[in-house]
Design a protein around this motif. Sequence first.
Motif, mmCIF file in Angstrom:
data_model
loop_
_atom_site.group_PDB
_atom_site.id
_atom_site.type_symbol
_atom_site.label_atom_id
_atom_site.label_comp_id
_atom_site.label_asym_id
_atom_site.label_seq_id
_atom_site.Cartn_x
_atom_site.Cartn_y
_atom_site.Cartn_z
ATOM 1 N N ARG A 1 -84.743 -21.240 -74.735
ATOM 2 C CA ARG A 1 -84.978 -19.817 -74.468
ATOM 3 C C ARG A 1 -85.136 -18.979 -75.735
ATOM 4 N N VAL A 2 -85.187 -19.623 -76.895
ATOM 5 C CA VAL A 2 -85.363 -18.876 -78.140
ATOM 6 C C VAL A 2 -86.851 -18.608 -78.328
ATOM 7 N N ARG A 3 -87.228 -17.355 -78.469
ATOM 8 C CA ARG A 3 -88.648 -16.991 -78.523
ATOM 9 C C ARG A 3 -89.265 -17.329 -79.877
ATOM 10 N N THR A 4 -90.542 -17.675 -79.849
ATOM 11 C CA THR A 4 -91.296 -17.901 -81.086
ATOM 12 C C THR A 4 -91.598 -16.559 -81.740
ATOM 13 N N ALA A 5 -92.156 -16.610 -82.945
ATOM 14 C CA ALA A 5 -92.442 -15.375 -83.687
ATOM 15 C C ALA A 5 -93.395 -14.464 -82.915
ATOM 16 N N SER A 6 -94.339 -15.047 -82.183
ATOM 17 C CA SER A 6 -95.299 -14.233 -81.430
ATOM 18 C C SER A 6 -94.636 -13.543 -80.245
ATOM 19 N N GLY A 7 -93.550 -14.119 -79.770
ATOM 20 C CA GLY A 7 -92.872 -13.566 -78.597
ATOM 21 C C GLY A 7 -93.444 -14.044 -77.287
ATOM 22 N N TYR A 8 -94.570 -14.795 -77.342
ATOM 23 C CA TYR A 8 -95.231 -15.223 -76.105
ATOM 24 C C TYR A 8 -94.730 -16.571 -75.596
ATOM 25 N N ARG A 9 -94.138 -17.343 -76.472
ATOM 26 C CA ARG A 9 -93.632 -18.662 -76.065
ATOM 27 C C ARG A 9 -92.170 -18.783 -76.470
ATOM 28 N N THR A 10 -91.586 -19.917 -76.097
ATOM 29 C CA THR A 10 -90.223 -20.211 -76.542
ATOM 30 C C THR A 10 -90.217 -21.571 -77.241
ATOM 31 N N HIS A 11 -89.275 -21.747 -78.142
ATOM 32 C CA HIS A 11 -89.113 -23.052 -78.794
ATOM 33 C C HIS A 11 -88.553 -24.055 -77.796
ATOM 34 N N ARG A 12 -88.948 -25.296 -77.960
ATOM 35 C CA ARG A 12 -88.443 -26.342 -77.064
ATOM 36 C C ARG A 12 -86.932 -26.469 -77.154
ATOM 37 N N ALA A 13 -86.311 -26.817 -76.043
ATOM 38 C CA ALA A 13 -84.864 -27.054 -76.041
ATOM 39 C C ALA A 13 -84.539 -28.204 -76.993
ATOM 40 N N VAL A 14 -83.445 -28.077 -77.708
ATOM 41 C CA VAL A 14 -83.005 -29.142 -78.615
ATOM 42 C C VAL A 14 -82.137 -30.111 -77.828
ATOM 43 N N ASP A 15 -82.346 -31.395 -78.073
ATOM 44 C CA ASP A 15 -81.580 -32.440 -77.399
ATOM 45 C C ASP A 15 -80.073 -32.189 -77.561
ATOM 46 N N ARG A 16 -79.332 -32.300 -76.479
ATOM 47 C CA ARG A 16 -77.902 -31.985 -76.501
ATOM 48 C C ARG A 16 -77.134 -32.875 -77.481
ATOM 49 N N GLN A 17 -77.551 -34.125 -77.598
ATOM 50 C CA GLN A 17 -76.837 -35.025 -78.519
ATOM 51 C C GLN A 17 -77.032 -34.594 -79.977
ATOM 52 N N ILE A 18 -78.233 -34.099 -80.290
ATOM 53 C CA ILE A 18 -78.496 -33.611 -81.650
ATOM 54 C C ILE A 18 -77.674 -32.348 -81.908
ATOM 55 N N GLU B 1 -74.868 -31.520 -80.489
ATOM 56 C CA GLU B 1 -73.466 -31.912 -80.591
ATOM 57 C C GLU B 1 -73.155 -32.561 -81.938
ATOM 58 N N GLN B 2 -74.030 -33.470 -82.384
ATOM 59 C CA GLN B 2 -73.773 -34.161 -83.647
ATOM 60 C C GLN B 2 -73.817 -33.193 -84.831
ATOM 61 N N THR B 3 -74.757 -32.268 -84.810
ATOM 62 C CA THR B 3 -74.858 -31.284 -85.887
ATOM 63 C C THR B 3 -73.606 -30.419 -85.946
ATOM 64 N N LEU B 4 -73.160 -29.971 -84.785
ATOM 65 C CA LEU B 4 -71.925 -29.191 -84.739
ATOM 66 C C LEU B 4 -70.745 -30.009 -85.239
ATOM 67 N N ARG B 5 -70.695 -31.274 -84.841
ATOM 68 C CA ARG B 5 -69.582 -32.136 -85.274
ATOM 69 C C ARG B 5 -69.556 -32.251 -86.794
ATOM 70 N N ASP B 6 -70.736 -32.371 -87.405
ATOM 71 C CA ASP B 6 -70.814 -32.497 -88.867
ATOM 72 C C ASP B 6 -70.290 -31.237 -89.561
ATOM 73 N N VAL B 7 -70.598 -30.068 -89.003
ATOM 74 C CA VAL B 7 -70.131 -28.820 -89.618
ATOM 75 C C VAL B 7 -68.638 -28.614 -89.343
ATOM 76 N N VAL B 8 -68.201 -28.923 -88.136
ATOM 77 C CA VAL B 8 -66.772 -28.818 -87.798
ATOM 78 C C VAL B 8 -65.935 -29.691 -88.736
ATOM 79 N N ALA B 9 -66.467 -30.855 -89.098
ATOM 80 C CA ALA B 9 -65.728 -31.805 -89.933
ATOM 81 C C ALA B 9 -65.431 -31.271 -91.331
ATOM 82 N N VAL B 10 -66.143 -30.228 -91.744
ATOM 83 C CA VAL B 10 -65.893 -29.631 -93.062
ATOM 84 C C VAL B 10 -64.453 -29.138 -93.169
#
Length: 335
Positions: free
Chosen positions: A179-196, A198-207
């Motif tokens: 649901r995040v809109r592109t710069a034009s405002g006419y489209r949205t960026h594709r949903a990011v895979d939930r596992q990606i 989660e893993q990205t958040l886990r890496d930052v939480v681990a700090v």
Amino acid sequence: MSENSQFRFGAATGVGSMPGGDAREAAKTVTGTFEDFPFLPELPARGPGADMIGRTAGLLVELYARVEPSGWRLGDWPGRDTRRARSWLGEDLDALEEFTQEYEGPLKLQAVGPWTLAANLELRNGEAVLSDAGACRDLAASLAEGLRPHLAEVRRRVPGAQLVLQLDEPSLTAVLRGRVRTASGYRTHRAVDRQIVEQTLRDVVAVHADGPVVVHSCAPDVPFALLRRAGAAAVSFDFSLLTERDDDVIGEAVEGGTRLFAGVVPGTEGPLSDPAGSVMGVRTMWRRLGLSPGLLAEAVTLTPACGLAGASPGYARTALAHCVRAARSLADNPE
């Protein structure tokens, strides 16, 4: 992290942002109100660099951002916007240090999490970092590297504090649902895979390996289970947005040892109920879940529903003090 079951959170705290531009006044208010769980105030009214995106952009390592008419955009070198963000953060830390002399106990710091940062920071072409998987990885790694010295600096300034790191992720649900809109405002960026996600958040939480991490979102449909799997010790949310369909995931979180930072006091100006009325919904949910009333104070920290940047200084002080009184009411009469 397993140690979090022994960590003593305070019964009430704030979300992060405060009105006005006086760092000393904000630190004095926060430390005077939350004697056992203060936080580092954020003052976005000062302008670009004091806002949540600019403030966290100032923490990044080997990535720099500047203000464009459309928002914050990555660039090749640190400019005046980066310097301003770092200067204001230093001013805020000076004020916090002044009012936490001899303090021992939990102390909360806030930074924007990797996915809200990716949804709100632009690449050089004007599109969100979210549009480029490689750029998302680089941004998360830069954020993790920047949080380490920030945490170390606060430990040095307030040596008696047990630091709690809050990652602000109000855009997380939009990232997961495309649901995040592109710069034009006419489209949205594709949903990011939930596992990606989660893993990205886990890496930052681990700090913050030697302390708990709370993830905050005042948007609807907070992904409690994903955040728990990513290692969040607590989830901060707007309590008014919960519905009975969230009961199962809330019950699982509490039984799994996740603390709830329940936003029960409105973040915007308006009349407040009595303290007992503010926590009536929490008690009702607890009964519905069949959880022991004695667990309430052990599992819940009360906060405003969201940041207080848009409130008047008078209302902000009242709202924070109301959180403390509501927490006392909950502890004294959990039934």
